[in-house]
Design an enzyme around this catalytic site. Structure first.
Site, PDB file in Angstrom:
ATOM      1  N   ARG A 199     -20.218  20.895  25.102  1.00 44.19           N
ATOM      2  CA  ARG A 199     -20.236  21.787  23.930  1.00 44.19           C
ATOM      3  C   ARG A 199     -19.177  22.851  24.173  1.00 44.19           C
ATOM      4  O   ARG A 199     -19.305  23.662  25.094  1.00 44.19           O
ATOM      5  CB  ARG A 199     -21.620  22.422  23.734  1.00 44.19           C
ATOM      6  N   HIS A 234     -19.086  17.976  14.935  1.00 46.52           N
ATOM      7  CA  HIS A 234     -20.399  17.865  15.600  1.00 46.52           C
ATOM      8  C   HIS A 234     -20.898  16.432  15.333  1.00 46.52           C
ATOM      9  O   HIS A 234     -21.812  16.213  14.548  1.00 46.52           O
ATOM     10  CB  HIS A 234     -21.351  18.916  15.015  1.00 46.52           C
ATOM     11  N   GLN A 240     -24.634  15.307  15.612  1.00 49.97           N
ATOM     12  CA  GLN A 240     -25.443  15.844  14.518  1.00 49.97           C
ATOM     13  C   GLN A 240     -25.297  14.933  13.298  1.00 49.97           C
ATOM     14  O   GLN A 240     -26.294  14.582  12.642  1.00 49.97           O
ATOM     15  CB  GLN A 240     -24.973  17.268  14.173  1.00 49.97           C
ATOM     16  N   ASP A 279     -25.799  24.791   6.359  1.00 46.05           N
ATOM     17  CA  ASP A 279     -25.751  25.222   7.766  1.00 46.05           C
ATOM     18  C   ASP A 279     -25.508  26.730   7.750  1.00 46.05           C
ATOM     19  O   ASP A 279     -25.206  27.323   6.697  1.00 46.05           O
ATOM     20  CB  ASP A 279     -24.605  24.456   8.475  1.00 46.05           C
ATOM     21  N   CYS A 296     -28.994  21.490   9.817  1.00 45.51           N
ATOM     22  CA  CYS A 296     -28.909  21.042  11.225  1.00 45.51           C
ATOM     23  C   CYS A 296     -29.692  21.951  12.155  1.00 45.51           C
ATOM     24  O   CYS A 296     -29.999  21.555  13.270  1.00 45.51           O
ATOM     25  CB  CYS A 296     -27.451  20.950  11.646  1.00 45.51           C
ATOM     26  N   ARG A 350     -32.250  13.801  16.297  1.00 46.04           N
ATOM     27  CA  ARG A 350     -31.213  14.045  17.306  1.00 46.04           C
ATOM     28  C   ARG A 350     -31.530  13.245  18.574  1.00 46.04           C
ATOM     29  O   ARG A 350     -30.657  12.670  19.193  1.00 46.04           O
ATOM     30  CB  ARG A 350     -31.134  15.547  17.658  1.00 46.04           C
TER      31      ARG A 350
HETATM   32  N1  NVA Z   1     -21.977  25.314  12.625  1.00 42.14           N
HETATM   33  C1  NVA Z   1     -22.888  25.757  13.644  1.00 42.14           C
HETATM   34  C2  NVA Z   1     -23.734  24.631  14.114  1.00 42.14           C
HETATM   35  C3  NVA Z   1     -24.775  24.993  15.111  1.00 42.14           C
HETATM   36  C4  NVA Z   1     -25.560  23.815  15.589  1.00 42.14           C
HETATM   37  C5  NVA Z   1     -22.112  26.367  14.801  1.00 42.14           C
HETATM   38  O1  NVA Z   1     -21.057  25.825  15.153  1.00 42.14           O
HETATM   39  O2  NVA Z   1     -22.543  27.394  15.322  1.00 42.14           O
HETATM   40  N1   CP Z   2     -28.119  21.492  15.560  1.00 42.01           N
HETATM   41  C1   CP Z   2     -27.781  21.820  16.828  1.00 42.01           C
HETATM   42  O1   CP Z   2     -26.814  21.338  17.390  1.00 42.01           O
HETATM   43  O2   CP Z   2     -28.637  22.715  17.405  1.00 42.01           O
HETATM   44  P1   CP Z   2     -28.457  23.420  18.824  1.00 42.01           P
HETATM   45  O3   CP Z   2     -27.378  24.455  18.681  1.00 42.01           O
HETATM   46  O4   CP Z   2     -29.798  24.037  19.095  1.00 42.01           O
HETATM   47  O5   CP Z   2     -28.077  22.403  19.840  1.00 42.01           O
END
Ligand code: NVA
Ligand code: CP
Length: 305
Positions: free
Chosen positions: A101, A128, A131, A223, A263, A291
């Site tokens: 990540r 992502h 997801q 989101d 998500c 997931r």
């Molecule tokens: N768009 C959000 C998704 C979190 C799972 C982010 O990147 O923070």
């Molecule tokens: N949707 C998602 O990726 O959640 P987290 O940030 O909790 O991993």
């Protein structure tokens, strides 16, 4: 065949349908997997917080007979000056796969290039993909046939939206990205997704008009308005995105059996109201559960001998 990555949805474009079906199969077979990934270790590198991605990957590989290792990048040497190239090569000597990540997709790409084991994105600023796989699994589970369904994504044209565009295009789902003009999804991804959609008989469209876009929608998706690493203030975000909030009024425009997706994590009262996320159209916790099954499909496909 050499090792493969899942950094963009397009990396597994040709197997996307199989991944969806495998996730559904593995969901039905939960508890009876017979350790197909016995002895395999997944190194999970996190530069940002996570609840779902971290937990679902860890439990997914454990239930497939393998093991996960949580690595906080700020506590790794990579967070203190070691190069991503060296990190990739060292982890490749220990583990069988890397989940990462990242803040910056360029770091993700570099890790994918230098690792000799599969690199799976757990989100970066561009995509992502895992997801999006869980999202398609959820849509398929709810509707059976997905081809020709209409998904409307409302709010910030972010990483989640970008991957969903690709995933819908591959599945022959129509998708409208309904976002403010200054926060549309990545332009190259919109174009590439539109091309893929065309070959599958569906359409990828843009809109700035939620009341128009949501007519006849089968799925309303949103989101957070402020993604991790985004410096937009809450006041700015509210001004920019308020009209894109999923609320009862918008939901009443969609099809009567429309499902509502997010998500997570959610910000009730911002991108979605409490009454909608807690209401009968919401499938957000099935989506979160998926997931786990989606990660299993990815891990099985990329890590199995
Ligand atoms: N768009 C959000 C998704 C979190 C799972 C982010 O990147 O923070
Ligand atoms: N949707 C998602 O990726 O959640 P987290 O940030 O909790 O991993």
């Amino acid at each position: 065949m050499g090792k493969r990555n899942l950094i963009s949805v397009t990396d597994m474009k040709d197997e996307w349908h199989d991944l969806v079906d495998l996730a559904i199969k593995l969901k039905a077979e939960r508890g009876h997997h017979n350790d197909p990934l016995k002895g395999k270790t997944l190194a999970m590198m996190f530069e940002k917080p996570s609840t779902r991605t971290r937990t679902s990957f860890d439990i997914a590989i454990t239930e497939l007979g393998g093991h996960a290792l949580y690595l906080d990048v700020t506590k790794m040497q990579m967070g203190h000056g070691e190069t991503v190239e060296d990190t990739a090569r060292v982890l490749s000597r220990f583990a069988h796969g890397i989940m990462y990540r990242a803040f910056d997709y360029k770091m993700m790409d570099k890790l994918g290039e230098w690792a000799s084991i599969p690199v799976i994105s757990g989100l970066d600023n561009l995509e992502h993909p895992c997801q999006a796989l869980a999202d398609i699994v959820t849509i398929k589970e709810k509707f059976g046939e997905v081809k020709g369904k209409k998904v409307v994504y409302l709010g910030d044209g972010n990483n989640v939206c970008n991957s969903l565009l690709y995933a819908c295009a591959i599945m022959g789902i129509d998708m409208i990205a309904c976002c403010p003009a200054t926060r549309m999804p990545n332009a190259e991804i919109m174009l590439a997704a539109a091309k893929i959609a065309e070959s599958n008989g569906s359409k990828i469209l843009a809109s700035h008009e939620p009341l128009e876009a949501c007519k006849n929608a089968d799925v309303l998706y949103t989101d957070t308005w402020i993604s991790m690493g985004d410096t937009t203030s809450e006041a700015e975000a509210i001004k920019l995105f308020q009209m894109y909030q999923i609320n009862d009024e918008l939901l009443s425009i969609a099809n009567p059996d429309c499902i509502v997706m997010h998500c997570l994590p959610a910000h009730r009262g911002q991108e979605i109201t409490n009454s909608v996320i807690e209401g009968k159209h919401s499938v957000v916790f099935d989506q979160a559960e998926n997931r786990l099954h989606a990660q299993k499909a990815v891990l099985y496909t990329l890590l199995k001998d």
